[in-house]
Design an enzyme around this catalytic site. Structure first.
Site, PDB file in Angstrom:
ATOM      1  N   GLY A   1      15.965  -4.636   0.365  1.00 37.70           N
ATOM      2  CA  GLY A   1      16.234  -4.898  -0.839  1.00 37.70           C
ATOM      3  C   GLY A   1      15.567  -6.119  -1.401  1.00 37.70           C
ATOM      4  O   GLY A   1      15.322  -6.488  -2.459  1.00 37.70           O
TER       5      GLY A   1
ATOM      6  N   GLU B   1       7.946   2.485  -5.944  1.00 42.26           N
ATOM      7  CA  GLU B   1       7.866   1.810  -4.721  1.00 42.26           C
ATOM      8  C   GLU B   1       8.092   3.043  -3.481  1.00 42.26           C
ATOM      9  O   GLU B   1       8.414   4.209  -3.966  1.00 42.26           O
ATOM     10  CB  GLU B   1       9.497   1.072  -4.600  1.00 42.26           C
ATOM     11  N   ASP B   2       7.463   2.774  -2.454  1.00 46.93           N
ATOM     12  CA  ASP B   2       7.610   3.823  -1.198  1.00 46.93           C
ATOM     13  C   ASP B   2       9.126   3.626  -0.742  1.00 46.93           C
ATOM     14  O   ASP B   2       9.654   4.881  -0.557  1.00 46.93           O
ATOM     15  CB  ASP B   2       6.764   3.394  -0.278  1.00 46.93           C
TER      16      ASP B   2
ATOM     17  N   ASP C   1       3.405   3.533   6.622  1.00 45.97           N
ATOM     18  CA  ASP C   1       2.674   3.280   7.852  1.00 45.97           C
ATOM     19  C   ASP C   1       3.351   2.749   9.046  1.00 45.97           C
ATOM     20  O   ASP C   1       4.506   2.208   8.888  1.00 45.97           O
ATOM     21  CB  ASP C   1       1.499   1.969   7.487  1.00 45.97           C
TER      22      ASP C   1
ATOM     23  N   LYS D   1      16.753   3.438   2.092  1.00 47.73           N
ATOM     24  CA  LYS D   1      17.194   3.645   3.588  1.00 47.73           C
ATOM     25  C   LYS D   1      18.966   3.404   3.425  1.00 47.73           C
ATOM     26  O   LYS D   1      19.379   2.295   3.092  1.00 47.73           O
ATOM     27  CB  LYS D   1      16.554   2.616   4.438  1.00 47.73           C
TER      28      LYS D   1
ATOM     29  N   VAL E   1      12.924   1.476  -0.210  1.00 49.08           N
ATOM     30  CA  VAL E   1      13.957   0.185  -0.264  1.00 49.08           C
ATOM     31  C   VAL E   1      14.642   0.050   0.855  1.00 49.08           C
ATOM     32  O   VAL E   1      15.417   1.244   1.112  1.00 49.08           O
ATOM     33  CB  VAL E   1      14.796   0.277  -1.751  1.00 49.08           C
ATOM     34  N   ASP E   2      14.783  -0.696   1.557  1.00 51.02           N
ATOM     35  CA  ASP E   2      15.337  -0.891   2.852  1.00 51.02           C
ATOM     36  C   ASP E   2      16.264  -2.191   2.433  1.00 51.02           C
ATOM     37  O   ASP E   2      17.544  -2.001   2.323  1.00 51.02           O
ATOM     38  CB  ASP E   2      14.414  -1.385   3.890  1.00 51.02           C
TER      39      ASP E   2
ATOM     40  N   THR F   1      12.396  -7.125  -1.145  1.00 54.98           N
ATOM     41  CA  THR F   1      11.121  -6.796  -1.887  1.00 54.98           C
ATOM     42  C   THR F   1      11.279  -6.546  -3.228  1.00 54.98           C
ATOM     43  O   THR F   1      10.898  -7.058  -4.355  1.00 54.98           O
ATOM     44  CB  THR F   1      10.104  -5.704  -1.130  1.00 54.98           C
TER      45      THR F   1
ATOM     46  N   LYS G   1       0.942  -1.302  -0.140  1.00 56.34           N
ATOM     47  CA  LYS G   1       0.042   0.105  -0.026  1.00 56.34           C
ATOM     48  C   LYS G   1       0.907   1.449  -0.118  1.00 56.34           C
ATOM     49  O   LYS G   1       0.451   2.393  -0.427  1.00 56.34           O
ATOM     50  CB  LYS G   1      -0.894  -0.015   1.254  1.00 56.34           C
TER      51      LYS G   1
HETATM   52  P1  5GP Z   1      12.621  -4.020   2.036  1.00 58.20           P
HETATM   53  O1  5GP Z   1      12.327  -5.353   1.409  1.00 58.20           O
HETATM   54  O2  5GP Z   1      13.437  -3.455   0.975  1.00 58.20           O
HETATM   55  O3  5GP Z   1      13.464  -4.374   3.319  1.00 58.20           O
HETATM   56  O4  5GP Z   1      11.364  -3.401   2.567  1.00 58.20           O
HETATM   57  C1  5GP Z   1      10.590  -2.901   1.549  1.00 58.20           C
HETATM   58  C2  5GP Z   1       9.192  -2.731   2.122  1.00 58.20           C
HETATM   59  O5  5GP Z   1       9.143  -2.980   3.743  1.00 58.20           O
HETATM   60  C3  5GP Z   1       8.758  -1.408   1.836  1.00 58.20           C
HETATM   61  O6  5GP Z   1       7.856  -1.273   0.699  1.00 58.20           O
HETATM   62  C4  5GP Z   1       7.749  -1.052   3.073  1.00 58.20           C
HETATM   63  O7  5GP Z   1       6.314  -1.638   2.928  1.00 58.20           O
HETATM   64  C5  5GP Z   1       8.386  -1.653   4.117  1.00 58.20           C
HETATM   65  N1  5GP Z   1       9.580  -0.928   4.961  1.00 58.20           N
HETATM   66  C6  5GP Z   1      10.813  -1.003   4.960  1.00 58.20           C
HETATM   67  N2  5GP Z   1      11.246  -0.178   5.730  1.00 58.20           N
HETATM   68  C7  5GP Z   1      10.266   0.675   6.124  1.00 58.20           C
HETATM   69  C8  5GP Z   1      10.297   1.782   7.186  1.00 58.20           C
HETATM   70  O8  5GP Z   1      11.060   2.443   7.432  1.00 58.20           O
HETATM   71  N3  5GP Z   1       8.972   2.395   7.268  1.00 58.20           N
HETATM   72  C9  5GP Z   1       7.609   1.626   6.875  1.00 58.20           C
HETATM   73  N4  5GP Z   1       6.656   2.265   7.075  1.00 58.20           N
HETATM   74  N5  5GP Z   1       7.951   0.702   5.749  1.00 58.20           N
HETATM   75  C10 5GP Z   1       9.278   0.135   5.718  1.00 58.20           C
END
Ligand code: 5GP
Length: 185
Positions: free
Chosen positions: A116, A110-111, A170, A142, A113-114, A118, A55
């Site tokens: 990575g 994308e909102d 969120d 991030k 990338v932490d 996802t 979302k």
């Molecule tokens: P990743 O797979 O890169 O670790 O994380 C991607 C998804 O995790 C983002 O699309 C988001 O939904 C969620 N996410 C990661 N870090 C954060 C954050 O700091 N705040 C929020 N609200 N969601 C995050």
């Protein structure tokens, strides 16, 4: 009346937590316009298929596409990997695209990338559908996240390694409607 009292006891209103504003609404709007101009230039003469990852990307995508004149279709998919603000480490597809993207110029929105995981999952998944091109636009990246910064073609901002909220993002389902990006104090 008794029902309302009972409901409040079960679900008390969330405590107002203090929030640090990391990126103001004005800064976001300025950056969104710059990104949109870049995207419009890069896709000149083409037709775009914009895919939002729900979302978290819904507000960013809604603002971004309204600054792009290039003809486009919009679609969405939904994946999840977080529960109670913590990564589960496994990406789950909740629902997929509704239209084929074979031969299309796709821009994934994308909102954040932490780690990575996802993005890696989505690039692999969408790659199997044979788009003509596939690029990524992420509002946030991030710092100290994953090192897959090079997979992001259009980036809004780099944020510190804190759990961020607002502008679509969120915390346990709440705070998406904040007009800025913040983090709990
Ligand atoms: P990743 O797979 O890169 O670790 O994380 C991607 C998804 O995790 C983002 O699309 C988001 O939904 C969620 N996410 C990661 N870090 C954060 C954050 O700091 N705040 C929020 N609200 N969601 C995050």
């Amino acid at each position: 009346m008794i029902d309302i009292v009972r409901q409040l006891k079960i679900n008390p209103p969330p405590m107002q937590k203090k929030i640090d504003i990391l990126i103001s609404s004005a800064e976001i709007q300025k950056r969104v316009e710059t990104l949109a101009a870049q995207i419009e230039k890069d896709y000149h003469g083409k037709e775009l298929t914009v895919v939002g990852v729900l979302k978290g990307a819904f507000i960013f995508m809604a603002d971004l596409v309204r600054h792009i004149q290039t003809p486009m279709t919009c679609d969405f998919l939904r994946v999840s990997s977080y529960e109670k603000d913590k990564s589960l480490g496994v990406v789950r597809m909740d629902f997929d695209l509704t239209q084929p993207i074979t031969g299309k110029d796709v821009l994934l929105i994308e909102d954040i990338v932490d780690t990575g995981s996802t993005l890696t999952y989505l690039l692999k998944h969408m790659g199997t559908k044979n788009p003509s091109s596939l690029r990524v636009c992420s509002l946030l990246y991030k710092e100290m996240g994953s090192g897959i910064r090079d997979k992001i073609d259009y980036l809004g901002f780099t944020v510190p390694s804190r759990y961020v909220i607002g502008y679509g993002l969120d915390s346990e389902g709440v705070y998406r409607s904040l007009p800025y990006i913040g983090a709990f104090k």
